[in-house]
Design an enzyme around this catalytic site. Structure first.
Site, PDB file in Angstrom:
ATOM      1  N   GLY A  41      41.466  41.531  31.178  1.00 18.65           N
ATOM      2  CA  GLY A  41      42.068  41.752  32.490  1.00 18.65           C
ATOM      3  C   GLY A  41      43.324  42.586  32.354  1.00 18.65           C
ATOM      4  O   GLY A  41      43.892  42.706  31.274  1.00 18.65           O
ATOM      5  N   ASP A  44      50.237  44.283  35.971  1.00 16.88           N
ATOM      6  CA  ASP A  44      51.103  45.441  36.185  1.00 16.88           C
ATOM      7  C   ASP A  44      51.947  45.795  34.967  1.00 16.88           C
ATOM      8  O   ASP A  44      52.310  46.948  34.775  1.00 16.88           O
ATOM      9  CB  ASP A  44      51.984  45.240  37.422  1.00 16.88           C
ATOM     10  CG  ASP A  44      52.786  43.955  37.325  1.00 16.88           C
ATOM     11  OD1 ASP A  44      52.419  43.094  36.490  1.00 16.88           O
ATOM     12  OD2 ASP A  44      53.753  43.804  38.071  1.00 16.88           O
ATOM     13  N   VAL A  45      52.292  44.809  34.151  1.00 21.60           N
ATOM     14  CA  VAL A  45      53.102  45.143  32.976  1.00 21.60           C
ATOM     15  C   VAL A  45      52.351  44.941  31.665  1.00 21.60           C
ATOM     16  O   VAL A  45      52.934  45.031  30.594  1.00 21.60           O
ATOM     17  CB  VAL A  45      54.444  44.356  32.922  1.00 21.60           C
ATOM     18  CG1 VAL A  45      55.328  44.742  34.076  1.00 21.60           C
ATOM     19  CG2 VAL A  45      54.208  42.854  32.892  1.00 21.60           C
ATOM     20  N   GLY A  46      51.066  44.678  31.747  1.00 25.68           N
ATOM     21  CA  GLY A  46      50.323  44.506  30.514  1.00 25.68           C
ATOM     22  C   GLY A  46      48.888  44.112  30.745  1.00 25.68           C
ATOM     23  O   GLY A  46      48.403  44.124  31.873  1.00 25.68           O
ATOM     24  N   VAL A  48      45.355  41.621  29.171  1.00 24.92           N
ATOM     25  CA  VAL A  48      44.919  40.481  28.387  1.00 24.92           C
ATOM     26  C   VAL A  48      43.661  40.895  27.625  1.00 24.92           C
ATOM     27  O   VAL A  48      42.722  41.430  28.215  1.00 24.92           O
ATOM     28  CB  VAL A  48      44.609  39.254  29.272  1.00 24.92           C
ATOM     29  CG1 VAL A  48      44.208  38.063  28.413  1.00 24.92           C
ATOM     30  CG2 VAL A  48      45.808  38.896  30.137  1.00 24.92           C
ATOM     31  N   LYS A  63      47.764  38.068  25.657  1.00 27.00           N
ATOM     32  CA  LYS A  63      48.408  38.796  26.751  1.00 27.00           C
ATOM     33  C   LYS A  63      49.453  39.710  26.130  1.00 27.00           C
ATOM     34  O   LYS A  63      50.350  39.251  25.426  1.00 27.00           O
ATOM     35  CB  LYS A  63      49.057  37.788  27.709  1.00 27.00           C
ATOM     36  CG  LYS A  63      49.545  38.376  28.995  1.00 27.00           C
ATOM     37  CD  LYS A  63      49.834  37.258  29.996  1.00 27.00           C
ATOM     38  CE  LYS A  63      50.292  37.801  31.326  1.00 27.00           C
ATOM     39  NZ  LYS A  63      50.338  36.778  32.371  1.00 27.00           N
ATOM     40  N   ASP A 159      50.971  30.357  43.386  1.00 22.19           N
ATOM     41  CA  ASP A 159      50.023  31.470  43.377  1.00 22.19           C
ATOM     42  C   ASP A 159      48.599  30.991  43.162  1.00 22.19           C
ATOM     43  O   ASP A 159      47.825  31.633  42.470  1.00 22.19           O
ATOM     44  CB  ASP A 159      50.425  32.461  42.281  1.00 22.19           C
ATOM     45  CG  ASP A 159      49.813  33.845  42.513  1.00 22.19           C
ATOM     46  OD1 ASP A 159      49.433  34.129  43.657  1.00 22.19           O
ATOM     47  OD2 ASP A 159      49.698  34.610  41.550  1.00 22.19           O
ATOM     48  N   LYS A 161      44.864  30.531  43.652  1.00 21.64           N
ATOM     49  CA  LYS A 161      43.724  31.206  44.261  1.00 21.64           C
ATOM     50  C   LYS A 161      42.646  31.285  43.194  1.00 21.64           C
ATOM     51  O   LYS A 161      42.949  31.109  41.995  1.00 21.64           O
ATOM     52  CB  LYS A 161      44.112  32.576  44.800  1.00 21.64           C
ATOM     53  CG  LYS A 161      44.701  33.518  43.765  1.00 21.64           C
ATOM     54  CD  LYS A 161      44.798  34.899  44.311  1.00 21.64           C
ATOM     55  CE  LYS A 161      46.074  35.289  44.954  1.00 21.64           C
ATOM     56  NZ  LYS A 161      47.320  35.035  44.338  1.00 21.64           N
ATOM     57  N   ASN A 164      43.164  32.940  39.781  1.00 21.39           N
ATOM     58  CA  ASN A 164      44.089  32.398  38.787  1.00 21.39           C
ATOM     59  C   ASN A 164      43.593  31.106  38.146  1.00 21.39           C
ATOM     60  O   ASN A 164      44.310  30.474  37.384  1.00 21.39           O
ATOM     61  CB  ASN A 164      45.459  32.146  39.414  1.00 21.39           C
ATOM     62  CG  ASN A 164      46.217  33.440  39.615  1.00 21.39           C
ATOM     63  OD1 ASN A 164      45.808  34.476  39.102  1.00 21.39           O
ATOM     64  ND2 ASN A 164      47.283  33.400  40.375  1.00 21.39           N
ATOM     65  N   ASP A 177      48.272  32.381  34.573  1.00 22.33           N
ATOM     66  CA  ASP A 177      49.078  33.315  35.342  1.00 22.33           C
ATOM     67  C   ASP A 177      50.257  32.649  36.030  1.00 22.33           C
ATOM     68  O   ASP A 177      50.236  32.379  37.227  1.00 22.33           O
ATOM     69  CB  ASP A 177      48.206  34.014  36.394  1.00 22.33           C
ATOM     70  CG  ASP A 177      48.379  35.516  36.284  1.00 22.33           C
ATOM     71  OD1 ASP A 177      49.481  35.939  35.913  1.00 22.33           O
ATOM     72  OD2 ASP A 177      47.423  36.251  36.556  1.00 22.33           O
ATOM     73  N   THR A 223      44.554  39.483  49.134  1.00 20.56           N
ATOM     74  CA  THR A 223      45.542  38.751  48.365  1.00 20.56           C
ATOM     75  C   THR A 223      46.536  37.997  49.245  1.00 20.56           C
ATOM     76  O   THR A 223      47.344  37.256  48.744  1.00 20.56           O
ATOM     77  CB  THR A 223      46.315  39.711  47.450  1.00 20.56           C
ATOM     78  OG1 THR A 223      46.822  40.755  48.247  1.00 20.56           O
ATOM     79  CG2 THR A 223      45.420  40.256  46.372  1.00 20.56           C
TER      80      THR A 223
HETATM   81  N1  ADE Z   1      41.904  36.418  31.475  1.00 21.51           N
HETATM   82  C1  ADE Z   1      43.213  36.201  31.496  1.00 21.51           C
HETATM   83  N2  ADE Z   1      43.543  35.186  30.705  1.00 21.51           N
HETATM   84  C2  ADE Z   1      42.397  34.727  30.157  1.00 21.51           C
HETATM   85  C3  ADE Z   1      42.074  33.663  29.283  1.00 21.51           C
HETATM   86  N3  ADE Z   1      43.020  32.871  28.780  1.00 21.51           N
HETATM   87  N4  ADE Z   1      40.784  33.479  28.959  1.00 21.51           N
HETATM   88  C4  ADE Z   1      39.838  34.267  29.496  1.00 21.51           C
HETATM   89  N5  ADE Z   1      40.069  35.271  30.330  1.00 21.51           N
HETATM   90  C5  ADE Z   1      41.347  35.504  30.663  1.00 21.51           C
END
Ligand code: ADE
Length: 345
Positions: A41, A44-46, A48, A63, A159, A161, A164, A177, A223
């Site tokens: 995923g 905005d600043v990085g 995962v 992350k 947050d 939803k 998350n 998140d 959102t």
């Molecule tokens: N996407 C963001 N964080 C995650 C995680 N810990 N495991 C699987 N997908 C993710």
């Protein structure tokens, strides 16, 4: 028991129920020990990444946050808060942070990998994007347990939803998140809240922290659908906002859509502030017919979606008010982590 039976039982419990038996592991705190497998995923600043520890072969979600972007977007304090929350939190339904480390240009958070990905995506794959009421109850109960834990530690999640909520291999959920979470002004550190509030209580950060990996990314309206009335008004300082968002989540799990979605941003705001909650009987969703929602379910949603936060379920006595509601009667909260989760999608 014999040593061999002990070791057998610990192996099986770590495969089926590792969400609550996770230990902080002795991993090497150096990015060079991780092999990048794929992108999970983007924020905005990085980003995962799914990574593998070359020595132990264990998979993690890493992350990776760019220090330059954090400075540019004024996110240093929020990342610090996220890190503080993740390192403090030890709960079966909150994603464990095993390690954080840094290089010259990046911060790294090494998190438990949740193989089921976003709950949101699993929900999308369901016919009609809906769950049966007993399935929705199970996930809602796990969210209640996680929010209760956060609130007891003076934290507001803010947050909630489906994007998350991650699905662990065990089938249980894990909240992730935490970059919009805050320490509660009543029990937490007021300095942190004050320094964050101009960002936290405007809509912008809610929009630009979306993961790019889901369908809602570019949907401006999507959102906003979980915002509590007091957050829109700019007074969203209490843990009650989490109980509102749980009400929206429960509604979306049952109906396949959120209750106040408008045709544009202002329409959605208006509906959240003024529109009466509706439980469509035989709506446009062919997979849902009205009678399948029980009065207990309607009752708890109605009480969570009280626009007056002072009258909202959970505001006075916290999670215990929810746990004792008739909707959760089939749930034994103490044994939740040992219950068999629904199978998704
Ligand atoms: N996407 C963001 N964080 C995650 C995680 N810990 N495991 C699987 N997908 C993710």
């Amino acid at each position: 028991s014999t040593p061999s039976s002990l070791s057998t039982s610990s192996t099986s419990s770590s495969t089926r129920t590792s969400s609550y038996s996770v230990q902080k592991q002795d991993i090497k705190v150096d990015p060079s020990h991780f092999k990048k497998i794929r992108l999970l995923g983007k924020g905005d600043v990085g980003s995962v990444y799914l990574v593998q520890n070359e020595d132990t072969k264990k998979l993690y979600a890493l992350k990776v946050l760019s220090k330059k972007e954090m400075v540019k977007r004024n996110k240093i304090k929020r990342v610090k808060v996220e890190q503080a929350i993740l390192s403090m939190a030890h709960h079966p339904f909150i994603v464990p942070l095993y390690h954080s480390f840094q290089s010259k240009d990046y911060l790294f958070f090494c998190l438990e990998y949740c193989v089921g990905g976003e709950f949101f995506r699993a929900l999308q794959l369901r016919p009609g994007k809906v769950l049966k009421e007993h399935e929705a109850r199970f996930y809602a109960a796990e969210v209640v347990a996680a929010l209760e834990y956060l609130h007891l530690h003076g934290l507001i999640y803010r947050d909630l939803k489906p994007e998350n909520i991650l699905l662990h291999q065990s089938g249980h959920i894990m909240l992730s998140d935490f970059d919009l979470s805050v320490q509660s002004p009543t029990t937490g550190n007021p300095t942190i809240v004050r320094s964050l509030s101009p960002l936290l209580f405007s809509q912008q950060p809610l929009l630009d922290t979306r993961s790019c990996s889901n369908v809602r990314t570019n949907s401006f309206v999507g959102t906003l659908e979980y915002l509590a009335p007091e957050v829109i008004q700019g007074n969203g300082h209490s843990s009650s906002v989490d109980w509102w968002t749980l009400g929206i989540l429960l509604y979306e799990m049952i109906y396949g859509f959120t209750p106040f979605k408008g045709s544009n941003q202002n329409d959605t705001f208006d509906r959240i502030m003024t529109q009466k909650l509706d439980f469509p009987q035989f709506g446009s969703n062919p997979y849902f017919s009205g009678p399948q929602i029980t009065n207990d379910c309607k009752s708890i949603i109605r009480k969570l979606l009280n626009k007056d936060e002072n009258k909202r379920l959970g505001t006075r006595a916290g999670a215990s008010e929810l746990k004792s509601h008739a909707f959760f009667k089939p749930i034994n909260f103490a044994l939740l982590r040992h219950m068999r989760p629904p199978i998704l999608p």
